[in-house]
Design an enzyme around this catalytic site. Structure first.
Site, mmCIF file in Angstrom:
data_model
loop_
_atom_site.group_PDB
_atom_site.id
_atom_site.type_symbol
_atom_site.label_atom_id
_atom_site.label_comp_id
_atom_site.label_asym_id
_atom_site.label_seq_id
_atom_site.Cartn_x
_atom_site.Cartn_y
_atom_site.Cartn_z
ATOM 1 N N CYS A 147 0.495 5.837 14.806
ATOM 2 C CA CYS A 147 0.437 7.265 14.489
ATOM 3 C C CYS A 147 -0.521 7.613 13.350
ATOM 4 O O CYS A 147 -0.334 8.591 12.669
ATOM 5 C CB CYS A 147 1.830 7.816 14.198
ATOM 6 S SG CYS A 147 2.674 6.994 12.842
ATOM 7 N N ARG A 157 6.962 14.664 10.433
ATOM 8 C CA ARG A 157 6.967 14.370 8.992
ATOM 9 C C ARG A 157 8.024 15.253 8.347
ATOM 10 O O ARG A 157 7.786 16.429 8.113
ATOM 11 C CB ARG A 157 5.610 14.679 8.379
ATOM 12 C CG ARG A 157 4.466 13.887 8.955
ATOM 13 C CD ARG A 157 3.184 14.220 8.196
ATOM 14 N NE ARG A 157 2.127 13.291 8.508
ATOM 15 C CZ ARG A 157 1.159 13.534 9.387
ATOM 16 N NH1 ARG A 157 1.121 14.692 10.030
ATOM 17 N NH2 ARG A 157 0.232 12.639 9.627
ATOM 18 N N ARG A 175 10.529 10.942 11.126
ATOM 19 C CA ARG A 175 10.396 10.012 10.016
ATOM 20 C C ARG A 175 11.230 10.559 8.876
ATOM 21 O O ARG A 175 11.043 11.715 8.471
ATOM 22 C CB ARG A 175 8.944 9.864 9.591
ATOM 23 C CG ARG A 175 8.787 8.897 8.421
ATOM 24 C CD ARG A 175 7.347 8.696 8.022
ATOM 25 N NE ARG A 175 6.802 9.910 7.413
ATOM 26 C CZ ARG A 175 5.520 10.058 7.092
ATOM 27 N NH1 ARG A 175 4.662 9.083 7.337
ATOM 28 N NH2 ARG A 175 5.089 11.167 6.542
ATOM 29 N N GLU A 203 3.788 -0.040 8.001
ATOM 30 C CA GLU A 203 2.660 0.297 7.139
ATOM 31 C C GLU A 203 2.489 -0.708 6.003
ATOM 32 O O GLU A 203 1.480 -0.697 5.316
ATOM 33 C CB GLU A 203 2.782 1.729 6.617
ATOM 34 C CG GLU A 203 4.162 2.092 6.113
ATOM 35 C CD GLU A 203 4.378 3.585 5.946
ATOM 36 O OE1 GLU A 203 3.395 4.326 5.820
ATOM 37 O OE2 GLU A 203 5.543 4.018 5.940
ATOM 38 N N ASN A 208 -2.977 4.659 8.610
ATOM 39 C CA ASN A 208 -3.643 5.106 7.386
ATOM 40 C C ASN A 208 -3.212 4.268 6.186
ATOM 41 O O ASN A 208 -4.028 3.702 5.469
ATOM 42 C CB ASN A 208 -3.323 6.571 7.085
ATOM 43 C CG ASN A 208 -3.890 7.503 8.150
ATOM 44 O OD1 ASN A 208 -4.540 7.054 9.086
ATOM 45 N ND2 ASN A 208 -3.630 8.779 7.996
ATOM 46 N N ASP A 209 -1.882 4.196 5.969
ATOM 47 C CA ASP A 209 -1.391 3.400 4.839
ATOM 48 C C ASP A 209 -1.579 1.910 5.090
ATOM 49 O O ASP A 209 -1.922 1.160 4.188
ATOM 50 C CB ASP A 209 0.087 3.717 4.556
ATOM 51 C CG ASP A 209 0.212 4.939 3.657
ATOM 52 O OD1 ASP A 209 -0.812 5.339 3.056
ATOM 53 O OD2 ASP A 209 1.320 5.497 3.560
ATOM 54 N N ARG A 255 -8.159 4.885 -0.614
ATOM 55 C CA ARG A 255 -9.207 5.689 0.003
ATOM 56 C C ARG A 255 -9.502 6.968 -0.773
ATOM 57 O O ARG A 255 -10.474 7.656 -0.492
ATOM 58 C CB ARG A 255 -8.858 6.002 1.444
ATOM 59 C CG ARG A 255 -7.693 6.931 1.617
ATOM 60 C CD ARG A 255 -7.755 7.435 3.018
ATOM 61 N NE ARG A 255 -6.483 7.923 3.463
ATOM 62 C CZ ARG A 255 -6.336 8.525 4.619
ATOM 63 N NH1 ARG A 255 -7.346 8.676 5.405
ATOM 64 N NH2 ARG A 255 -5.152 8.958 4.976
ATOM 65 N N HIS A 292 -10.960 38.053 15.464
ATOM 66 C CA HIS A 292 -9.707 37.898 16.207
ATOM 67 C C HIS A 292 -9.887 38.193 17.685
ATOM 68 O O HIS A 292 -9.288 37.553 18.537
ATOM 69 C CB HIS A 292 -8.619 38.780 15.591
ATOM 70 C CG HIS A 292 -8.003 38.143 14.391
ATOM 71 N ND1 HIS A 292 -7.322 38.854 13.427
ATOM 72 C CD2 HIS A 292 -7.988 36.856 13.991
ATOM 73 C CE1 HIS A 292 -6.906 38.016 12.493
ATOM 74 N NE2 HIS A 292 -7.301 36.803 12.811
#
Lengths: 834, 104
Positions: free
Chosen positions: A609, A403, A439, A538, A561-562, A572, A299
């Site tokens: 995104c 999200r 979203r 997407e 990604n999608d 994936r 730390h």
């Protein structure tokens, strides 16, 4: 009652240390049943509701563990904790900064001066100069005292006071020191840990609080020091720190001598330094830290990096010859502490500081120049309102993806409208007017929510999820829409719908929004009327109806990604086809082209995104495609912005046009590689590499300064290696020309772009040969793979230097720009503009 | 008098070319005809032809490394010097050759 058991393999790279253990113990504390964790490797069985006990189980990455649940709620606890372990535990720990532990070579311009130094490892990079100040380790034992009748009350008073203190510090810790806040948070969790409380209270029946805390600390230390993980061993300091703070509160009369005050710029040398000791130090006087056996994950090390205090770790202090009060120089990048520096070594340090300042200035200018000429917004992906403030602190232009499902997960029932209003409002307030794209709930598929009984599916990614479940759970979605519209009064909110695949779905959402707005009006509840409503792109079908969607949606953000897995039909998470999961393939580039040109035609905002947004290799393609925004994890924003600053929009547009012609992924990658190579090339000369009044004091200083400047000018990444090459040539025979000129030179792989650097010296220096003192230095650094054209210029310049008139002309030039003019004129026939 | 010369230094970036120009300059001063071949980072430039070599009375090899095609000069009077000699003592070098001292 039946036992339930849960087996798992520890997925945490750094083992089960304080942060993930805090998460796990908090989850377990929510259930009535007894929960224990057995680590098969260490053989430790511990109470899973105690964070400290979990840490003490010495659970490392890959250890096989089993958790047992006995008593009421055991079955649901087992199920819930199982979900947590499987889906979230791995993500509950942030990756640690990796610092190289291999000792770096020192630059020849330093070693040639034969400095005296101690060598350690880098903990926090940087340079610092100050007087040695020793911190003597704390003796917890001074607090041991006999018990009286007040021990229980003393304990209650002490921990409650410390809890208040920690909470107060937490509230006051500013966003720049978010690491400090995290550490305070971990200490608070440790303090409130039922394991610790029980251990102390049990001891108080026979011991004084002083004895109990010291005894507890020693026992924990023995346990943790046995641990096989360096990370866990470093946690000893955290427990010592906590016990020390408790003891100081319990026995204020004993604690006087403990604070360390710095009266002048100092380099602190300490056997060990706890986080709270570090926090208490006057940072305006602290120039460096020299600690013993401290890893980059302790730390104190994290704090040193957060506060930009250079820090190195030595193996031991025994045998380290240092006098209290003597002047030392810390070169933390090399892990070196210099003492008894000669005049020349001090000059090396001063030069290194100057180069460091020049580089910081260059970076700042780069980012500032970007602010005025922004070709892309760079925003953050977040999952909670708490992440927004640190993201904005890291230069995010907004939140490109909030999200919202995490607001709904890990609960027994859906959050109320007011709870949601509070969370969304908070995110908008701390974003201070910057846009936040929320979203809406993307539940189902791989993101189950307990109170939404969605069916098990064989192919959840193609199944019942996101916008598709809204009609069935209409009330849930209406509540979220109401909350978002109400919260939007507090900032710049946008609403984005996931998984839309048709105009009908968008129309359904818009109609519902109208209805919700009417209800709010009827109820006389205030809300924002003009919140933009957009679609997450997407599903590939959207690309074919984008004209129609543009007419009815306010903005779009590509969820790459999608989109990749739907576009290429590759799951994936399936190891057999994961190799086929490649976003940057010609199909995606052409899709990007379609989406972007359509959005531009309709003047619609288009962002991206997915993970690919943070990859600097593909950044020029996104700029060239004409995207409005990229959104990524907060940590990637600064480096991406710095890369953006160096890109030319029209170059990127040309690259993108060429990329659209590529038929295969290999062609595309080859195009990108060539483009990036060309980008690294610069002209042979520019004003940044010419000095008309250089203050160099020696040959070493001159080569250090000129090579270091090539790093500042982003023409070289490895100054030490390039310096070594320059000095290697110098060893063959001196590059002094015998007429006041010196031409150190090398043909090296360590210069990215071939360069001619020129320095006219304020005072002549000795070139360490038989020749006269040097008035002008011309450093020729040629890239090994470079073209003959550059070599031609080098050779022509060399020939010119033989001529007296040319040399006199250079010496007489009054400024850097006139020196450059002479060179451009004289070398003109071979010198083309870069 | 006709002289041919070859210059070559370890990195081939600077001294090869400086020595070449220095020799050409000095030769002009002493009214000596000279042709200099450079063997540097750009390879062999201003290559000496058979005729050049045959016509020359003297060959100066100013090199700190093995030069390319040394067999071309077999049987010719050769003066071998280091690059720094050619660069720093060019005038003396040419004077000594002109004074008829037999080179080795």
């Amino acid at each position: 009652m039946t036992d339930f058991q849960l087996s798992f393999i520890c997925p945490l790279p750094n083992g089960l240390h304080a942060r993930p253990a805090t998460e796990l113990s908090r989850r377990c504390q929510a259930f009535e049943c007894d929960i224990s964790l057995l680590n098969h490797r260490s053989g430790e069985r511990v109470d899973a509701k105690s964070m400290l006990a979990l840490v003490g189980s010495d659970t490392l990455h890959g250890d096989s563990c089993v958790m047992s649940f006995a008593g009421p709620q055991a079955e649901s606890a087992c199920q819930r904790i199982g979900q947590f372990v499987e889906q979230e535990l791995a993500d509950s720990d942030a990756p640690l900064d990796k610092l190289s532990s291999t000792a770096l070579e020192l630059p020849p311009s330093l070693t040639r001066l034969q400095p005296q130094y101690h060598r350690g490892t880098t903990v926090a990079k940087g340079l610092g100069e100050g007087r040695v100040c020793f911190s003597h380790s704390r003796q917890l034992e001074v607090f041991v005292c006999p018990a009286d009748t007040q021990e229980w009350a003393r304990w209650q008073r002490s921990w409650r006071k410390l809890e208040l203190d920690l909470r107060e510090k937490l509230d006051n810790s500013s966003q720049v020191a978010s690491e400090q806040a995290q550490i305070l948070d971990a200490q608070l969790a440790m303090l409130l840990d039922p394991g610790l409380q029980a251990e102390i209270e049990q001891r108080l029946s026979t011991q004084s609080l002083g004895e109990a805390l010291v005894d507890y600390y020693q026992q924990q230390r023995q346990q943790l020091e046995r641990s096989s993980s360096a990370y866990l061993r470093e946690r000893v300091l955290d427990i010592e720190d906590l016990c020390w703070q408790l003891l100081c509160i319990a026995y204020p009369e004993q604690s006087q001598s403990s604070t360390l005050t710095l009266s002048e710029p100092s380099v602190l040398v300490a056997q060990h330094l706890t986080p709270s000791e570090f926090i208490a130090l006057d940072k305006t006087k602290l120039r460096g830290l020299v600690l013993v056996d401290v890893g980059p994950t302790s730390h104190t090390a994290i704090l040193a990096r957060a506060f930009d205090i250079p820090c190195i770790s030595l193996d031991k202090l025994e045998g380290v010859a240092l006098q209290s009060g003597e002047m030392v120089q810390l070169l933390a990048d090399y892990g070196v502490l210099i003492y008894q520096a000669s005049k020349a070594v001090r000059q090396f340090y001063r030069r290194a500081r100057k180069l460091q300042q020049a580089e910081q200035l260059r970076q700042k200018q780069q980012i500032d120049s970007l602010a005025g000429n922004l070709c892309l917004e760079v925003a953050a992906n977040v999952a909670s309102d708490k992440e927004v403030k640190p993201a904005i602190g890291k230069q995010a232009d907004g939140v490109g993806l909030f999200r919202s499902e995490l607001v709904f997960m890990e609960r027994d029932c859906a959050p109320t409208e007011l709870e949601q209003v509070a969370i969304y409002s908070n995110a908008l307030k701390v974003a201070k007017g910057k846009p936040v794209i929320f979203r809406t709930l993307d539940a189902g598929g791989d993101k189950p929510i307990d109170y939404l009984p969605l069916p098990e599916e064989t192919n959840p990614f193609l199944g019942y999820r996101a916008v598709r479940i809204y009609p069935q759970y209409r009330e849930l979605f209406e509540t979220q829409l109401r909350a978002l519209l109400r919260a939007a009064l507090h900032g710049n909110a946008r609403i984005m719908i996931p998984m839309v695949n048709s105009l009908e779905e968008l129309r359904w959402v818009k109609q519902l929004r109208c209805q919700v707005e009417q209800e709010l009006l009827d109820e006389q509840i205030e809300f924002a009327h003009d919140v933009p409503l957009g679609i997450m792109l997407e599903v590939p079908s959207c690309a074919f109806i984008l004209d129609a969607l543009c007419a009815e949606a306010d903005f779009f953000s590509i969820g790459s990604n999608d989109m990749t897995q739907y576009l290429l039909a590759v799951d994936r998470d399936n190891p057999h086809v994961a190799g086929l999961y490649q976003t940057m393939v010609p199909a995606f580039i052409n899709l990007l082209q379609t989406l972007s040109s359509t959005c531009q035609r309709h003047q619609r905002w288009l962002g991206l995104c997915g993970e690919i947004a943070a990859n600097p290799r593909y950044l020029p393609l996104f700029v060239g495609a004409g995207l409005t925004e990229l959104s990524m994890s907060a940590g990637a924003i600064m480096p991406i912005k710095a890369t953006l600053a160096s890109l030319d929009v029209s170059d990127c547009q040309m690259l993108f046009t060429q990329a659209c012609q590529c038929a295969t992924q290999a062609e595309l990658e080859a195009l990108l590689s060539e483009w990036h190579n060309t980008q690294a090339q610069r002209g042979l000369m520019d004003e940044g590499c010419v000095f008309d009044d250089a203050d160099f004091t020696s040959k070493e200083d001159a080569i250090h300064a000129l090579v270091g400047n090539l790093v500042v000018e982003q023409r070289c990444e490895q100054a030490v290696a390039l310096e070594q090459d320059v000095w290697a040539r110098e060893m063959v025979f001196s590059t002094g020309l015998g007429n006041g000129f010196a031409i150190p030179h090398t043909k090296s792989e360590h210069i990215a772009s071939s360069t001619i650097s020129i320095a006219k010296l304020a005072k002549p220096i000795d070139w360490q040969d038989d020749g006269p003192a040097i008035e002008m230095i011309i450093l020729l650094t040629l890239n090994k793979q470079d073209s003959d054209r550059h070599m031609q210029i080098f050779s022509k310049l060399a020939r010119k230097l033989v001529h007296e008139e040319f040399r006199q002309q250079l010496l007489a030039a009054p400024s850097a720009s006139e020196i450059l003019d002479i060179l451009y004129t004289e070398l003109g026939e071979v010198l083309e503009p870069a | 008098m006709r002289i041919v010369a070859v210059t070559a230094c370890p990195t081939g970036i600077a001294h090869t070319y400086m020595a070449a120009d220095k020799l050409i300059n000095a030769a002009k001063q002493f009214k000596v005809a000279i042709k200099v071949e450079t063997q540097g980072a750009m390879g062999v430039e201003n290559r000496l032809s058979r005729q050049d070599i045959d016509a020359a009375e003297l060959v100066i090899l100013a090199a700190d490394i093995r030069i390319e095609q040394p067999e071309r000069f077999e049987g010719k009077p050769c003066l071998q010097v280091s690059i720094s000699e050619a660069l720093n003592q060019t005038e003396q070098l040419l004077l000594s050759t002109m004074n008829g001292r037999t080179p080795q």
